[in-house]
Design a protein around this motif. Structure first.
Motif, short mmCIF file in Angstrom:
data_model
loop_
_atom_site.label_atom_id
_atom_site.label_comp_id
_atom_site.label_asym_id
_atom_site.label_seq_id
_atom_site.Cartn_x
_atom_site.Cartn_y
_atom_site.Cartn_z
N ILE A 194 0.72 -1.17 0.01
CA ILE A 194 0.16 -0.10 -0.02
C ILE A 194 0.96 1.33 -0.02
CG2 ILE A 194 -1.90 1.22 1.30
CD1 ILE A 194 -2.45 -1.39 2.69
N LEU A 195 0.49 2.22 -1.04
CA LEU A 195 1.45 3.40 -1.01
C LEU A 195 0.44 4.72 -0.66
CD1 LEU A 195 4.07 5.10 -1.53
CD2 LEU A 195 3.24 5.10 -3.93
N ILE A 196 0.61 5.22 0.23
CA ILE A 196 -0.59 6.44 0.23
C ILE A 196 0.06 7.76 -0.55
CG2 ILE A 196 -1.62 8.29 1.83
CD1 ILE A 196 -1.28 6.30 4.00
N SER A 197 -0.60 8.08 -1.67
CA SER A 197 0.13 9.04 -2.49
C SER A 197 -0.44 10.51 -2.34
CB SER A 197 -0.37 8.59 -3.88
OG SER A 197 -1.75 8.74 -4.30
N THR A 222 -4.51 6.34 -2.49
CA THR A 222 -3.54 5.40 -2.57
C THR A 222 -3.52 4.55 -3.49
OG1 THR A 222 -5.15 3.49 -1.81
CG2 THR A 222 -4.35 4.87 -0.07
N LEU A 223 -2.14 3.90 -3.67
CA LEU A 223 -1.93 2.84 -4.68
C LEU A 223 -1.90 1.65 -4.20
CD1 LEU A 223 0.99 4.68 -6.56
CD2 LEU A 223 -1.53 4.38 -7.46
N ILE A 224 -2.25 0.39 -4.66
CA ILE A 224 -2.54 -0.98 -4.05
C ILE A 224 -1.77 -1.89 -5.13
CG2 ILE A 224 -3.78 -2.80 -3.23
CD1 ILE A 224 -4.34 -0.11 -1.77
N GLU A 225 -0.73 -2.60 -4.55
CA GLU A 225 -0.16 -3.57 -5.48
C GLU A 225 -0.26 -4.95 -4.72
OE1 GLU A 225 4.61 -4.71 -6.79
OE2 GLU A 225 3.82 -2.69 -7.08
N THR A 234 -3.26 1.82 -15.24
CA THR A 234 -2.34 0.89 -15.15
C THR A 234 -2.15 0.37 -13.85
OG1 THR A 234 -0.79 2.72 -15.07
CG2 THR A 234 -1.22 1.56 -17.28
N THR A 235 -2.81 1.03 -12.85
CA THR A 235 -2.63 0.49 -11.57
C THR A 235 -3.95 0.29 -10.74
OG1 THR A 235 -2.88 2.89 -10.85
CG2 THR A 235 -0.63 2.09 -11.24
N TYR A 236 -3.92 -0.28 -9.57
CA TYR A 236 -5.33 -0.51 -8.68
C TYR A 236 -5.01 0.44 -7.57
CZ TYR A 236 -6.18 -4.77 -11.34
OH TYR A 236 -6.38 -5.53 -12.42
N THR A 237 -6.19 1.01 -7.26
CA THR A 237 -6.31 2.26 -6.12
C THR A 237 -7.28 1.80 -5.29
OG1 THR A 237 -7.76 3.44 -7.67
CG2 THR A 237 -5.34 3.92 -7.85
N CYS A 238 -7.37 2.35 -4.13
CA CYS A 238 -8.27 2.56 -3.13
C CYS A 238 -8.34 3.80 -2.78
CB CYS A 238 -8.21 1.48 -1.97
SG CYS A 238 -9.52 1.25 -0.94
N ASN A 239 -9.33 4.87 -3.23
CA ASN A 239 -9.46 6.04 -2.97
C ASN A 239 -10.70 6.49 -2.01
OD1 ASN A 239 -6.94 6.55 -4.68
ND2 ASN A 239 -8.20 6.76 -6.48
N GLY A 240 -10.37 7.51 -1.34
CA GLY A 240 -11.75 7.91 -0.53
C GLY A 240 -11.53 9.45 -0.44
#
Length: 179
Positions: free
Chosen positions: A89-92, A107-110, A139-145
């Motif tokens: 998990i990366l908080i961008s 966030t970016l989820i890998e 190109t990425t998976y995210t979890c945004n709120g």
């Protein structure tokens, strides 16, 4: 005025002799070049004959190709989910654009392609949790709120903890909230 005939004949001789001499000199130079010059051996520059077998595949080759294809299909049918153990998990981004506006968490989820993430906000004894879906961007998976400001009972520094599905991976950070 009469021109001497000998002069005319003399000019005709030179007009014939000079081109003949030039042709003879050119021929001699060409002969010397071809006999004295040794051309480079180019036999090593020739590429080897193509060794690709273009005949129809044998039974063994067909079986190997079928096995590889089946394994590839099995691997592509089971993408990692949020329950996977190896999730990064990366908080961008976590913050507000201006006081009183919603808090935005990006966030970016890998390692997870579906499921949800849980965002827990804590300040002192005040705690609340929001769940958001993992989505695919280009190109990425995210979890945004986007969390409305009325969820926060006070301005100041809030602790943020993000976890994904049943994995033990968590990401923590701090953000400043202004009501």
């Amino acid at each position: 005025m009469k021109i001497n005939d000998n002069t005319k004949k003399s000019r005709k001789k030179w007009i014939i002799i000079i081109p003949l001499l030039l042709v003879l000199l050119g021929g001699a130079a060409f002969a010397a070049y071809t006999f004295l010059y040794k051309p480079k051996d180019t036999s090593s520059d020739i590429r080897p004959v193509n060794t690709v077998d273009y005949s129809p595949p044998t039974k063994t080759e067909k079986d190997e190709a079928a096995t590889i294809k089946e394994n590839s299909i099995k691997n592509s049918e089971t993408p990692p989910t949020a329950d996977s153990k190896n999730v990064d998990i990366l908080i961008s981004r976590a913050g507000q654009s201006a006081p009183g506006l919603p808090v935005v968490v990006r966030t970016l989820i890998e390692g997870a392609t579906s499921g949800s993430c849980e965002m827990t906000f804590t300040k002192g004894s005040a705690t609340f949790t929001k769940n958001f879906e993992i989505k695919q961007d280009a190109t990425t998976y995210t979890c945004n709120g986007d969390i409305e400001i009325n969820n926060f009972n006070d301005s100041g520094d809030w602790s943020l903890k993000i976890s994904v599905g049943a994995s033990s991976t968590q990401m923590e950070g701090t953000l400043h909230v202004q009501k």
